[in-house]
Design a protein around this motif. Structure first.
Motif: not given
Length: 141
Positions: A12-21, A100-104
């Motif tokens: 689980v990353f703290k960053s949003d899906p766009q950033t992780v992708f 994730t629910a917290d924006g990650g």
């Protein structure tokens, strides 16, 4: 006959899906994750990191091998295959991202492969499992 191996790591990353992708899709960013020297060989057919893009990985004293991106669905899915230079056969990777629910972002990373050399796939699976668990946090948020 050897049984195909599967490695599955969830992170689980703290960053949003766009950033992780965008971090996962950029070939050169994966060096610290895999402990490898990575060289981009070609861009994808419709985007730099899209389907058809190819990277060469060199891990320690092992021979280099090439991976080709087969699917790149923005912010949700990356799939690839080893296309040259590996003693493994049928090697593929799948990186599934979900918010994730917290924006990650939750990443579920699955790798499958086999080997003609008895016992080799099991050894590689254990190394990949441990290496990814240690390396994914290096893909910083």
């Amino acid at each position: 006959m050897a049984t195909p191996e599967r490695v599955r790591v969830t992170h689980v990353f703290k960053s949003d899906p766009q950033t992780v992708f965008e971090k996962l899709a950029e070939h050169e960013n994966l060096g610290p994750v895999f402990g490898a020297n990575i060289t981009r060989l070609s861009d994808g057919t419709t985007s730099r990191n899209g389907a058809g893009s190819v990277r060469r990985l060199k891990i320690g004293p092992l021979p280099a091998f090439e991976e080709t991106t087969t699917t790149a669905e923005p912010y949700s899915l990356i799939e690839y295959r080893i296309t040259k230079g590996s003693p493994l056969k049928g090697h593929w990777g799948r990186q599934e991202l979900s918010p994730t629910a917290d924006g990650g972002t939750q990443l579920v990373y699955t790798i499958g492969f086999d080997s003609k050399i008895p016992g080799m796939a099991g050894i590689v699976a254990k190394q990949l499992q441990a290496g990814l668990a240690k390396g994914l946090p290096k893909l910083t948020d």
